[in-house]
Each structure stands twice: as C-alpha cells, then as structure tokens.
Design a protein around this motif. Structure first.
Motif, PDB file in Angstrom:
ATOM      1  N   LEU A  25      10.014  -0.916  -0.297  1.00  0.00           N
ATOM      2  CA  LEU A  25       9.997   0.122   0.748  1.00  0.00           C
ATOM      3  C   LEU A  25      11.285   0.071   1.554  1.00  0.00           C
ATOM      4  CD1 LEU A  25       6.330  -0.364   2.066  1.00  0.00           C
ATOM      5  CD2 LEU A  25       7.124   1.156   0.241  1.00  0.00           C
ATOM      6  N   SER A  26      12.379  -0.239   0.911  1.00  0.00           N
ATOM      7  CA  SER A  26      13.651  -0.459   1.608  1.00  0.00           C
ATOM      8  C   SER A  26      14.284   0.843   2.082  1.00  0.00           C
ATOM      9  CB  SER A  26      14.628  -1.214   0.701  1.00  0.00           C
ATOM     10  OG  SER A  26      14.902  -0.467  -0.470  1.00  0.00           O
ATOM     11  N   SER A  27      15.237   0.689   3.014  1.00  0.00           N
ATOM     12  CA  SER A  27      16.051   1.800   3.537  1.00  0.00           C
ATOM     13  C   SER A  27      15.187   2.918   4.105  1.00  0.00           C
ATOM     14  CB  SER A  27      16.988   2.337   2.447  1.00  0.00           C
ATOM     15  OG  SER A  27      17.898   1.355   2.037  1.00  0.00           O
ATOM     16  N   ASN A  28      14.250   2.538   4.947  1.00  0.00           N
ATOM     17  CA  ASN A  28      13.447   3.514   5.675  1.00  0.00           C
ATOM     18  C   ASN A  28      13.506   3.182   7.165  1.00  0.00           C
ATOM     19  OD1 ASN A  28      12.043   5.401   3.688  1.00  0.00           O
ATOM     20  ND2 ASN A  28      11.603   3.420   2.748  1.00  0.00           N
ATOM     21  N   PHE A  29      12.525   3.620   7.928  1.00  0.00           N
ATOM     22  CA  PHE A  29      12.516   3.402   9.372  1.00  0.00           C
ATOM     23  C   PHE A  29      11.205   2.740   9.804  1.00  0.00           C
ATOM     24  CE2 PHE A  29      15.286   6.874   8.358  1.00  0.00           C
ATOM     25  CZ  PHE A  29      16.399   6.666   9.137  1.00  0.00           C
ATOM     26  N   ILE A  30      10.705   1.868   8.968  1.00  0.00           N
ATOM     27  CA  ILE A  30       9.453   1.173   9.247  1.00  0.00           C
ATOM     28  C   ILE A  30       9.713   0.113  10.320  1.00  0.00           C
ATOM     29  CG2 ILE A  30       7.575  -0.152   8.231  1.00  0.00           C
ATOM     30  CD1 ILE A  30       8.459   1.019   5.499  1.00  0.00           C
ATOM     31  N   TYR A  31       8.868   0.062  11.337  1.00  0.00           N
ATOM     32  CA  TYR A  31       9.101  -0.864  12.434  1.00  0.00           C
ATOM     33  C   TYR A  31       7.853  -1.705  12.709  1.00  0.00           C
ATOM     34  CZ  TYR A  31       7.024   3.114  14.949  1.00  0.00           C
ATOM     35  OH  TYR A  31       6.213   4.148  15.355  1.00  0.00           O
ATOM     36  N   LYS A  42       4.759 -10.055  -7.013  1.00  0.00           N
ATOM     37  CA  LYS A  42       5.891 -10.833  -7.518  1.00  0.00           C
ATOM     38  C   LYS A  42       7.200 -10.504  -6.802  1.00  0.00           C
ATOM     39  CE  LYS A  42       4.302 -11.715 -12.258  1.00  0.00           C
ATOM     40  NZ  LYS A  42       4.650 -11.583 -13.702  1.00  0.00           N
ATOM     41  N   SER A  43       7.318  -9.275  -6.313  1.00  0.00           N
ATOM     42  CA  SER A  43       8.556  -8.852  -5.643  1.00  0.00           C
ATOM     43  C   SER A  43       8.212  -8.020  -4.416  1.00  0.00           C
ATOM     44  CB  SER A  43       9.432  -8.030  -6.601  1.00  0.00           C
ATOM     45  OG  SER A  43      10.558  -7.496  -5.930  1.00  0.00           O
ATOM     46  N   LEU A  44       8.776  -8.404  -3.267  1.00  0.00           N
ATOM     47  CA  LEU A  44       8.582  -7.667  -2.019  1.00  0.00           C
ATOM     48  C   LEU A  44       9.948  -7.394  -1.402  1.00  0.00           C
ATOM     49  CD1 LEU A  44       6.745  -6.485   0.176  1.00  0.00           C
ATOM     50  CD2 LEU A  44       6.706  -8.742   1.246  1.00  0.00           C
ATOM     51  N   VAL A  45      10.320  -6.124  -1.311  1.00  0.00           N
ATOM     52  CA  VAL A  45      11.623  -5.720  -0.779  1.00  0.00           C
ATOM     53  C   VAL A  45      11.385  -4.763   0.386  1.00  0.00           C
ATOM     54  CG1 VAL A  45      13.838  -4.636  -1.263  1.00  0.00           C
ATOM     55  CG2 VAL A  45      12.690  -5.967  -3.048  1.00  0.00           C
ATOM     56  N   LEU A  46      11.720  -5.210   1.600  1.00  0.00           N
ATOM     57  CA  LEU A  46      11.585  -4.395   2.814  1.00  0.00           C
ATOM     58  C   LEU A  46      12.907  -4.322   3.564  1.00  0.00           C
ATOM     59  CD1 LEU A  46       8.167  -5.821   4.091  1.00  0.00           C
ATOM     60  CD2 LEU A  46       8.537  -3.720   2.789  1.00  0.00           C
ATOM     61  N   ALA A  47      14.007  -4.477   2.866  1.00  0.00           N
ATOM     62  CA  ALA A  47      15.329  -4.529   3.495  1.00  0.00           C
ATOM     63  C   ALA A  47      15.688  -3.196   4.149  1.00  0.00           C
ATOM     64  CB  ALA A  47      16.385  -4.895   2.453  1.00  0.00           C
ATOM     65  N   HIS A  48      16.591  -3.281   5.130  1.00  0.00           N
ATOM     66  CA  HIS A  48      17.133  -2.094   5.806  1.00  0.00           C
ATOM     67  C   HIS A  48      16.027  -1.248   6.429  1.00  0.00           C
ATOM     68  CE1 HIS A  48      21.333  -2.569   4.497  1.00  0.00           C
ATOM     69  NE2 HIS A  48      20.820  -3.045   3.377  1.00  0.00           N
ATOM     70  N   ASN A  49      15.229  -1.893   7.275  1.00  0.00           N
ATOM     71  CA  ASN A  49      14.246  -1.187   8.082  1.00  0.00           C
ATOM     72  C   ASN A  49      14.415  -1.619   9.532  1.00  0.00           C
ATOM     73  OD1 ASN A  49      12.171   0.626   6.624  1.00  0.00           O
ATOM     74  ND2 ASN A  49      12.379  -1.107   5.217  1.00  0.00           N
ATOM     75  N   LEU A  50      13.401  -1.399  10.354  1.00  0.00           N
ATOM     76  CA  LEU A  50      13.442  -1.773  11.768  1.00  0.00           C
ATOM     77  C   LEU A  50      12.363  -2.800  12.081  1.00  0.00           C
ATOM     78  CD1 LEU A  50      13.836   1.845  13.217  1.00  0.00           C
ATOM     79  CD2 LEU A  50      15.664   0.209  12.758  1.00  0.00           C
ATOM     80  N   GLY A  56      16.285  -8.465   4.208  1.00  0.00           N
ATOM     81  CA  GLY A  56      17.564  -8.377   4.894  1.00  0.00           C
ATOM     82  C   GLY A  56      17.696  -7.155   5.787  1.00  0.00           C
ATOM     83  N   PHE A  57      18.552  -7.276   6.797  1.00  0.00           N
ATOM     84  CA  PHE A  57      18.888  -6.174   7.703  1.00  0.00           C
ATOM     85  C   PHE A  57      17.648  -5.642   8.421  1.00  0.00           C
ATOM     86  CE2 PHE A  57      22.257  -6.344   4.591  1.00  0.00           C
ATOM     87  CZ  PHE A  57      23.406  -6.239   5.369  1.00  0.00           C
ATOM     88  N   ASN A  58      16.951  -6.561   9.075  1.00  0.00           N
ATOM     89  CA  ASN A  58      15.845  -6.230   9.966  1.00  0.00           C
ATOM     90  C   ASN A  58      16.020  -7.047  11.241  1.00  0.00           C
ATOM     91  OD1 ASN A  58      13.634  -4.360   8.732  1.00  0.00           O
ATOM     92  ND2 ASN A  58      14.215  -5.688   7.019  1.00  0.00           N
TER      93      ASN A  58
END
Length: 745
Positions: A154-160, A174-182, A202-204
């Motif tokens: 769910l990367s590169s969104n505005f989830i906060y 197996k893989s969780l990607v939440l990078a580039h959110n808030l 990354g980038f939270n």
C-alpha cells in the motif's frame, strides 16, 4: 470404403487438431464468479475510476483475461482472483505540489475501511498492491480479514495513524510494504508472523522503539523514520537477513559487531544516525556482504580490515565520521565526535521525547534567567553547563533547545578544503546533524547556484536576492546575496553579522550553514557582496498547506497543533534571546512556518541584521523603544502579535486574509471564553478537532492567543509567557486525556 474414410480424415485433420489443441490449452481462470466480478466493479467505483480501471464495465469485461500492464495486473485461478495490482499516479510526494494545487488524494467520500473490507471478500487473494492511488485514512483493524494474503503493498499513498495490532494475526503474510505514507507511532509486535520475509516501512514517522520481528525475516527497510533506540542484540538470530536499512533515523549506541558477519547479509545501511564508538580492527565481514554504509555517524578509531581489503568486491561508505582512514579529508577530527558524545551522554539515552522536551525547555529558561520552578536535575545541568564554558551562554542556549532524538542530517561538501575552514571546535547539541558552520569561497557559492543562473532565482527583496543551490554532494541550500557599497559599510554592523550568523542554528529555525564576504576592489565604486547560505530541505511543506489541505489537516489533532505552536514559540524565543543582540521584527507569517515529516516546525524568512544597501544596519533604521529588559519592545511586541495571528489560525483552522477577519474571529473567541462559567461552554475551534481535546487545554491556548492580539502593545505578553502557557496547555491535555477526568468538546 477405407479410401473414402482416409480422404475424409485428411480434410478434417486440421480442424480436428485445432479443436484438440484448444481443449488442451490451459485456461488461466475461465470467468470470474459473479460475486468477485461485482467486487472488482465496486473497487473501480471506490477508487473513483482511476485511468487503469476506466474501461471496466459489467457486460464486456472478462477480468481474468485482461492483458497485464505497468498499472494493472489481475491473476485468477479456478474462477477466483489470486493477485490484484493497481498502480495510479496520485503519489504521496507532497513536496512536489504547490499550495494552489489540489492534493492528489481521493475525495471526502473515500473510505479506506470500506475498500479493504470489500477486497477481503476476495477469498483466494494472495497478493494485493494498491500503489499511488491517493488512499487516505487509518488502516482499519479489519485488515486481518485477508485470510490467505501473502503480499500486501500500500505504498506511496496518504495513509496515516498507527498500524493496527490486528495485523499481527496475519500469519500467511510474507511481504508487507507501507513505504511513503504518513504512518507513525509504535509498530505492533510482529514476532508471530513467522512467514514474513519482507518489511518495508520507509519514509514514514514510525518510532521510537525498534520493532519486534520474526527471526525468519529476509529484508528490513526502516529508513527515514523516527526510531531513537539502539540496534537490538536479537538481530544476531536473524540468520536469513539479506538487506537491512535503518538509515536517516536517530539510532544511537555502538554497532553490534556481529551485524557485519551475519551469514546471509548482503546490504547494510546505517547512515545518518547517532551511532558511536570504535569498530574493532579484527571485525569480520560476511562472505556475501557487498554493500556497507556507515557514513554520517560518530564513529571513531580504525576501520576494520575487511572494510579496506582490496581483494573483496565490497562497497564501503564511511564519510563524515571521525575514523582514521586513508581519506582523512572526508572525516571530522576526533574532537568533533568527542564533543558531540560528551553532550549526548549528559542525557539519559532512554529518556522519552516528552521528558527531553520538558527538560530542554527548563534549561533554556534557566539560562535566560526565567524562573521555571524546575529543580533537581535541571539545576545540576545548568551549573554544569555554566562551569564548562561561561563565555558561551548564547551557544549553550542553542544546545539546550535540541534533543539528540530529534537530530536530522544535511550533507555538505566532502572536500578537504571545506573541512579545514569549518568551525568544528564549537559543537552544540542544537546543531547535531547540521554540518559545521563554514566560510565558503566565491567559487563554491558560484558552483552551487550555477553562477547565479536566473532559473535559480527564487525571489528578491529588501534583503537582496535569494537563490536555490545545490552543493557538490547533492545537498540543497538557499543562498541569500546582498550587494553593498564598501565605503558606506559600518564596520560594527559587519562584525555583528559575523558574530550572529554562526549562532543561527536551532531545530525550530531554517538554520544558517555558512557565509561568504567578497570585496570587488577593481570596480570603480568598490562594492562588497554578502552571501548567506541556509539549509534547504525540499520535502518541507508549510503550516498553511497543512491547514488548507483536508487530508493533511486530519493529521493535525489537538496535541500535534500544540506541539507545533510550542515549536514556533521556541524558535521565536531563540531569535529574541538566544543570540546577542536579539533579532526582532521577523515578519512572522503562517506560510513561513515549515513542517518536516515529523511535524516539527521551522521558522523561515526571519530577520537577519544585514547591512542595507545604504550601509546601515536594517534594524537601526526602525524605531526601537527599549523595555526594562533592554529589549527592543516595539518590534518584540510586533512579533508577539504576529505569533498570535498564527496561533489563532492553528486553533480555528481558519486562514486570516484581512484585519477585519482577524478582529471578527478574535471577538468570536472572546465571546466563547466569556461563556466559560456555563455548563456547556462553546469554543470556536477547528470542527475537525471536536471531541478530541480537553476543554481547559484549549481555553488556556485561546486566552494567551487573545492576549497576543491585544491592540495595546504593552499588554501583549512576552515570548516566555506565551511559551509557558502553551506548554501548560499541552501538559493539561496530556494529563487529563490520560485520566479521562476532564470534559471534552
């Protein structure tokens, strides 16, 4: 008869073969079940018809036979969706959008809860990627309804907000990607996710503690967050770990030597933290380790032999430490790291940010002679500081206002001549992460601005021209250029400028990185040019942007707004009292308050005592009425009034565009406070804050704001009074909200 049969078979053979081949060809999924087709059409609607999904319709779309593309991929098996990838163009790079542009988020009608609950009904879904689609809101606790999911991106969104603890029950993940959110807060315990191999957050704004993970993990990406802990010793059990990136955090302590020799580790990035101590010369590196970055830390001693071995095909980066190496030009002297560590060890490493901020505030007020009522440890620290260096009280004011946990990094020139000319002896805790103050050369200034190319010009005003620039290592800066006549220069003003500039380094200011003074003697009328180099962090957005953008405003709850207000007040207090002479008349506006990813405010556009083009100190042209404290009271009180304008916008969420609007809103607030004795008091605050703040906290903030906006100058409070009341408001909010004993509105 046989002859006729053979002839007939001869002519029918191609058709027969074709039918057989068609029957034997594997079909990826036949047609989706009507239920799952309906779910995908609802997803199309919930995502507000992104470009990749626009051709879908209920009559002709066979979802399982759609050709994969860079923005859409659907895989099916036995009539069920097993993989869904949708990539849009609504990325979360907020810094790339101007304030007059609509934020790339989905509309107010969007519900991330409804979307994820709907998708969880795809019972055979194994992989889900929803990237750059403008998703916003809190991750719902129902996220664990994905019973068989293995990969979620769910990367590169505005989830906060925080990651819900229910994610810990997603045992197939197996893989969780939440990078580039808030996202922010503490990461739930993930040790039970024994199948988890990749974690990219990354980038939270996660932190402060390092997350608890399963030892089976292969890839850990936590860069650009707010972790302020030590590297856990449990990592020694992570025998499958191949990639480990915790760069750009506040990780402190020594580097566990076992980290370099983990059997599967290939990529290790520890750059831009507060790691200290010396690495053993005999430290061994794993046979598959191909990349190591420990640059921009506080490491000392010699590099391990496996770092410097020419026989290994290994990339090692270690610049901006204090190690003994062949490339001494990109290392600080040992005294640099020793000075920083001395300041760091004066505080308990385990102290929380809240405790640090309270103690730092006490130190500042104590050094300034303001009674704080704080005893014990604060008094001892103040005595220690005064005894250590009585002559540098202004510099210590900087020190007391910056916590090690809030350090951030800006890279500067790695070249040898820069290090030689930078003031490395005078290290202050407030400047941690900033490079040493430098006296730049004209060539360096010219290279940074492309010889002041017109496209680099940002603006021009009374204090000269402002250019954006780029240093040789890629770091972004702002360069202020002012030309003055040499014959009219006031020597006192120039000396004052040289004295003040190196001290303008504070976590709540856009800090000064260095300067360059040039005199052109060949010109018929000899002129001097003053260049001032400021830090420039491109991903900062203004407080105004946060209040006008609906999604970003949702992240500004009452505690966050109070923390921002306190930070702004601290920046102003530093300008007034942290340098000598104090700096007033700072033209404080809400668009000049910048917020980083952690919502830490930085005051930009403040006044600097530059000589004017007539050679007179700018502040000396303005009328100054000294107060009892010796301050320039007129300009000080004007700053207080402008701070009040900023505070009223923070509290109400309403932007002020005219003096009439300000008076009307102020009157409304005063009427609300006058009803404080009633059983159901009403306060004019941002509607999005309803139900989440403590009444007494808001009342305190409103009262000091109204006092700041007094038409009678002498009735406006001092910056210390403002800061005290804002700090009290925050303490009331935290204390009462935790006990639940105070009314909320």
């Amino acid at each position: 008869m046989m002859k006729k049969f053979l002839v007939s078979f001869y002519f029918l053979f191609p058709a027969t073969i074709s039918i057989i081949l068609v029957l034997l060809t594997p079909i990826p999924s036949a047609q989706l079940t009507p239920t799952e087709s309906g779910i995908l059409l609802q997803v199309q609607k919930l995502l507000e018809y992104p470009e990749a999904l626009q051709p879908w319709n209920n009559f002709t779309t066979n979802f399982c036979f759609l050709p994969p593309s860079s923005s859409l991929k659907i895989l099916c098996s036995n009539g069920h969706v097993t993989e869904l990838t949708i990539i849009g163009n609504r990325g979360s790079s907020l810094s790339h959008h101007h304030q007059d542009q609509e934020a790339p988020t989905l509309s107010e009608r969007f519900s991330i809860h409804d979307l994820l609950v709907l998708l969880s009904r795809l019972s055979n879904l194994k992989a889900l990627s929803l990237v750059s689609l403008g998703l916003w809101g809190h991750l719902p606790s129902e996220i664990n309804r994905f019973g068989s999911i293995k990969s979620m991106n769910l990367s590169s969104n505005f989830i906060y907000g925080k990651i819900p603890s229910s994610i810990s029950s997603m045992r197939t993940l197996k893989s969780l990607v939440l990078a580039h959110n808030l996202l922010n807060g503490t990461i739930p315990d993930l040790t039970m996710l024994s199948s988890l191999q990749e974690l990219d957050l990354g980038f939270n704004g996660f932190g402060p503690e390092f997350p608890s993970l399963s030892k089976n993990i292969v890839k850990i990406i936590l860069r650009n967050n707010s972790f302020t802990s030590q590297i856990p010793s449990e990592l020694i059990k992570f025998q499958r770990l191949q990639q480990f990136d915790i760069s750009n955090n506040g990780i402190f302590g020594t580097i566990p030597l076992f980290l370099f020799s983990l059997p599967s580790l290939q990529y290790l990035n520890l750059a831009s933290n507060q790691l200290s101590g010396s690495l053993s010369l005999n430290t061994s590196c794993g046979s598959v380790l191909t990349f190591v970055d420990v640059s921009y830390n506080l490491l000392t001693g010699n590099l391990p032999s496996c770092f410097t071995s020419k026989s290994s095909n290994r990339t090692i980066m270690y610049s901006r430490n204090c190690v003994s190496a062949m490339r001494l030009s990109d290392q600080y002297p040992a005294s640099y790291c020793e000075g920083v560590m001395e300041a760091l060890t004066a505080k308990s490493p385990g102290r929380s940010r809240k405790e640090e901020s309270e103690i730092h505030l006490g130190l500042v007020l104590g050094v300034l002679g303001v009674a704080t009522g704080v005893a014990g440890l604060v008094a001892l620290l103040i005595l220690f500081i005064l005894k250590k260096n009585k002559a540098k009280s202004a510099e210590k004011d900087i020190i007391d206002n910056k916590s090690a946990a809030d350090k951030f990094h800006i890279n500067l020139y790695p070249g040898p001549k820069i290090v030689a000319r930078c003031a490395t002896e005078r290290m202050s805790l407030a400047a941690l992460g900033l490079p040493p103050y430098c006296n730049f050369t004209s060539d360096e200034i010219g290279d940074a601005t492309n010889n002041f190319r017109q496209s680099n010009l940002i603006g021009e005003g009374a204090q000269g021209q402002l250019y954006k620039g780029k240093l040789v290592d890629g770091s972004m800066v702002l360069v202020n250029r002012l030309r003055v006549k040499q014959k009219s220069l006031n020597s006192n003003s120039m000396q004052n400028l040289k004295k003040v500039l190196p001290n303008l380094r504070h976590r709540n200011l856009v800090s000064v990185l260095g300067h360059c003074f040039i005199t052109c003697q060949d010109h018929p009328q000899t002129r001097s040019t003053i260049f001032i180099v400021f830090e420039h962090i491109p991903n900062l957005s203004s407080l105004r942007d946060h209040l006008t953008d609906r999604i970003r405003r949702e992240t500004l709850k009452w505690p966050q707004r109070m923390a921002i207000s306190i930070g702004i007040a601290r920046g102003i207090q530093f300008l007034h009292t942290g340098v000598t002479p104090g700096i007033y008349g700072n033209n404080l506006r809400i668009e000049n308050i910048l917020l980083d990813n952690s919502l830490n405010p930085k005051v930009s556009g403040y006044s600097i005592p530059l000589p004017s083009k007539k050679g007179v100190d700018r502040r000396q042209n303005q009328q100054c009425v000294p107060s009892v404290s010796g301050r320039c009271s007129n300009e000080e009180k004007e700053d207080i009034f402008q701070l009040g304008v900023i505070l009223i916008q923070i509290i109400t969420g309403k932007l002020i565009t005219s003096s009439g609007e300000l008076e009307e809103l102020k009157d409304e607030l005063e009427r609300g406070l006058s009803e404080a004795a009633s059983s159901t008091p009403r306060l004019t605050v941002d509607p999005s804050l309803r139900g989440i703040f403590v009444y007494e906290s808001v009342k305190t903030a409103l009262q000091i704001t109204i006092n700041c906006l007094s038409k009678v100058t002498i009735n406006r409070p001092s910056i210390e009074d403002v800061l005290w009341n804002l700090q009290y408001s925050m303490q009331v909010q935290e204390a009462r909200s935790s006990s639940g004993n105070s009314p909320r509105l």
